[in-house]
Scaffold this motif. Structure first.
Motif, PDB file in Angstrom:
ATOM      1  N   SER A   1       0.868  -1.169   0.000  1.00 16.28           N
ATOM      2  CA  SER A   1       0.000   0.000   0.000  1.00 16.28           C
ATOM      3  C   SER A   1       0.909   1.224   0.000  1.00 16.28           C
ATOM      4  O   SER A   1       2.074   1.144   0.395  1.00 16.28           O
ATOM      5  N   VAL A   2       0.358   2.322  -0.464  1.00 18.70           N
ATOM      6  CA  VAL A   2       1.090   3.580  -0.473  1.00 18.70           C
ATOM      7  C   VAL A   2       0.367   4.540   0.452  1.00 18.70           C
ATOM      8  O   VAL A   2      -0.847   4.727   0.347  1.00 18.70           O
ATOM      9  N   VAL A   3       1.131   5.123   1.372  1.00 23.13           N
ATOM     10  CA  VAL A   3       0.571   6.020   2.375  1.00 23.13           C
ATOM     11  C   VAL A   3       1.170   7.410   2.149  1.00 23.13           C
ATOM     12  O   VAL A   3       2.374   7.599   2.307  1.00 23.13           O
TER      13      VAL A   3
ATOM     14  N   ARG B   1      -3.514   4.220  -0.211  1.00 18.80           N
ATOM     15  CA  ARG B   1      -4.013   3.469  -1.366  1.00 18.80           C
ATOM     16  C   ARG B   1      -3.759   1.984  -1.123  1.00 18.80           C
ATOM     17  O   ARG B   1      -2.619   1.555  -0.959  1.00 18.80           O
ATOM     18  N   ILE B   2      -4.874   1.208  -1.106  1.00 18.99           N
ATOM     19  CA  ILE B   2      -4.801  -0.218  -0.823  1.00 18.99           C
ATOM     20  C   ILE B   2      -5.504  -0.971  -1.953  1.00 18.99           C
ATOM     21  O   ILE B   2      -6.631  -0.612  -2.330  1.00 18.99           O
TER      22      ILE B   2
ATOM     23  N   ILE C   1       4.387   1.594   2.056  1.00 20.41           N
ATOM     24  CA  ILE C   1       5.345   2.629   1.681  1.00 20.41           C
ATOM     25  C   ILE C   1       4.791   3.977   2.128  1.00 20.41           C
ATOM     26  O   ILE C   1       3.685   4.362   1.745  1.00 20.41           O
ATOM     27  N   VAL C   2       5.554   4.697   2.949  1.00 24.09           N
ATOM     28  CA  VAL C   2       5.109   5.969   3.517  1.00 24.09           C
ATOM     29  C   VAL C   2       5.882   7.117   2.867  1.00 24.09           C
ATOM     30  O   VAL C   2       7.112   7.076   2.796  1.00 24.09           O
ATOM     31  N   HIS C   3       5.135   8.114   2.410  1.00 20.62           N
ATOM     32  CA  HIS C   3       5.714   9.369   1.914  1.00 20.62           C
ATOM     33  C   HIS C   3       5.149  10.477   2.805  1.00 20.62           C
ATOM     34  O   HIS C   3       3.950  10.741   2.781  1.00 20.62           O
TER      35      HIS C   3
ATOM     36  N   ASP D   1      -8.217  -0.455  -9.453  1.00 22.27           N
ATOM     37  CA  ASP D   1      -8.210  -1.686  -8.668  1.00 22.27           C
ATOM     38  C   ASP D   1      -7.839  -1.454  -7.206  1.00 22.27           C
ATOM     39  O   ASP D   1      -7.489  -2.387  -6.495  1.00 22.27           O
ATOM     40  N   ALA D   2      -7.923  -0.201  -6.768  1.00 22.34           N
ATOM     41  CA  ALA D   2      -7.541   0.131  -5.396  1.00 22.34           C
ATOM     42  C   ALA D   2      -8.557   1.086  -4.777  1.00 22.34           C
ATOM     43  O   ALA D   2      -9.355   1.714  -5.468  1.00 22.34           O
ATOM     44  N   ARG D   3      -8.493   1.178  -3.475  1.00 27.70           N
ATOM     45  CA  ARG D   3      -9.348   2.101  -2.736  1.00 27.70           C
ATOM     46  C   ARG D   3      -8.453   3.060  -1.961  1.00 27.70           C
ATOM     47  O   ARG D   3      -7.530   2.644  -1.275  1.00 27.70           O
ATOM     48  N   TRP D   4      -8.719   4.363  -2.116  1.00 22.96           N
ATOM     49  CA  TRP D   4      -8.040   5.383  -1.337  1.00 22.96           C
ATOM     50  C   TRP D   4      -8.808   5.555  -0.035  1.00 22.96           C
ATOM     51  O   TRP D   4     -10.014   5.798  -0.047  1.00 22.96           O
ATOM     52  N   CYS D   5      -8.128   5.445   1.077  1.00 26.61           N
ATOM     53  CA  CYS D   5      -8.717   5.617   2.406  1.00 26.61           C
ATOM     54  C   CYS D   5      -8.127   6.883   3.012  1.00 26.61           C
ATOM     55  O   CYS D   5      -6.905   7.054   3.022  1.00 26.61           O
ATOM     56  N   TYR D   6      -9.007   7.756   3.506  1.00 29.48           N
ATOM     57  CA  TYR D   6      -8.569   9.058   4.003  1.00 29.48           C
ATOM     58  C   TYR D   6      -8.811   9.159   5.510  1.00 29.48           C
ATOM     59  O   TYR D   6      -9.891   8.836   6.004  1.00 29.48           O
ATOM     60  N   TYR D   7      -7.785   9.638   6.231  1.00 30.39           N
ATOM     61  CA  TYR D   7      -7.924   9.877   7.661  1.00 30.39           C
ATOM     62  C   TYR D   7      -6.985  10.998   8.057  1.00 30.39           C
ATOM     63  O   TYR D   7      -6.108  11.392   7.284  1.00 30.39           O
ATOM     64  N   GLU D   8      -7.197  11.536   9.251  1.00 28.78           N
ATOM     65  CA  GLU D   8      -6.346  12.642   9.698  1.00 28.78           C
ATOM     66  C   GLU D   8      -6.170  12.615  11.203  1.00 28.78           C
ATOM     67  O   GLU D   8      -6.910  11.961  11.929  1.00 28.78           O
TER      68      GLU D   8
END
Length: 165
Positions: free
Chosen positions: A23-25, A41-42, A138-140, A104-111
């Motif tokens: 996943s990309v964070v 993104r998962i 993977i975190v950016h 083919d992925a879902r973006w998940c949003y949180y804060e």
């Protein structure tokens, strides 16, 4: 030979099968809003497996859910148990905002709200690691125009980012 291998990799990725779990964070500090904003993104099939396992369900449909609000509730409660932030030495809870499907992925949003200044963040993202042994997140992390990147996995699932004022 190299061209055939490249085509095979693209075919596997775009056919719905991906040979790795990642996943990309994307994390960004918003000084005006005094919050840390996160989008993760998962892959949909991986998220379905994780949610079904975590919530004890037979299956979960993240591509065409019958009840989008229920899906977001499942995702939110899952991420709240898998993602942890310690900001400037204080543990902070995540506030789940929602999600959206993209390919083919879902973006998940949180804060994380109420972050007056940002000196140091300890981040642990265990999402999907209990389902897939090879999971990587993977975190950016973007702060004041600079991007810090790191790969979290089962063996290294905590990273401390330090920011100069």
């Amino acid at each position: 030979m190299q061209l055939k291998l490249t085509h095979l990799v693209f075919l596997l990725i775009f056919s719905g099968f991906h040979p790795f779990h990642v996943s990309v964070v994307d994390v960004e500090y918003n000084a005006q809003a005094k919050s840390i904003q996160v989008s993760q993104r998962i892959f949909s099939d991986d998220l379905e497996d994780a949610l079904a396992d975590f919530h004890g369900l037979e299956s979960v449909d993240t591509v065409d859910p019958q009840d989008a609000a229920r899906l977001d509730s499942l995702i939110g409660s899952y991420l709240k148990q898998k993602v942890f932030f310690v900001v400037n030495g204080k543990e902070k809870s995540i506030y789940y905002v929602g999600s959206e499907l993209e390919g083919d992925a879902r973006w998940c949003y949180y804060e994380i709200k109420g972050v007056e200044a940002l000196k140091e963040v300890e981040l642990s993202n265990l999402a999907l690691m209990d389902v897939f042994d090879d999971q990587q997140n993977i975190v950016h992390f973007k702060v004041r125009g600079k991007v810090y990147s790191y790969r979290l996995d089962k063996n290294r699932n905590i990273k401390t980012f330090k920011f100069n004022q």
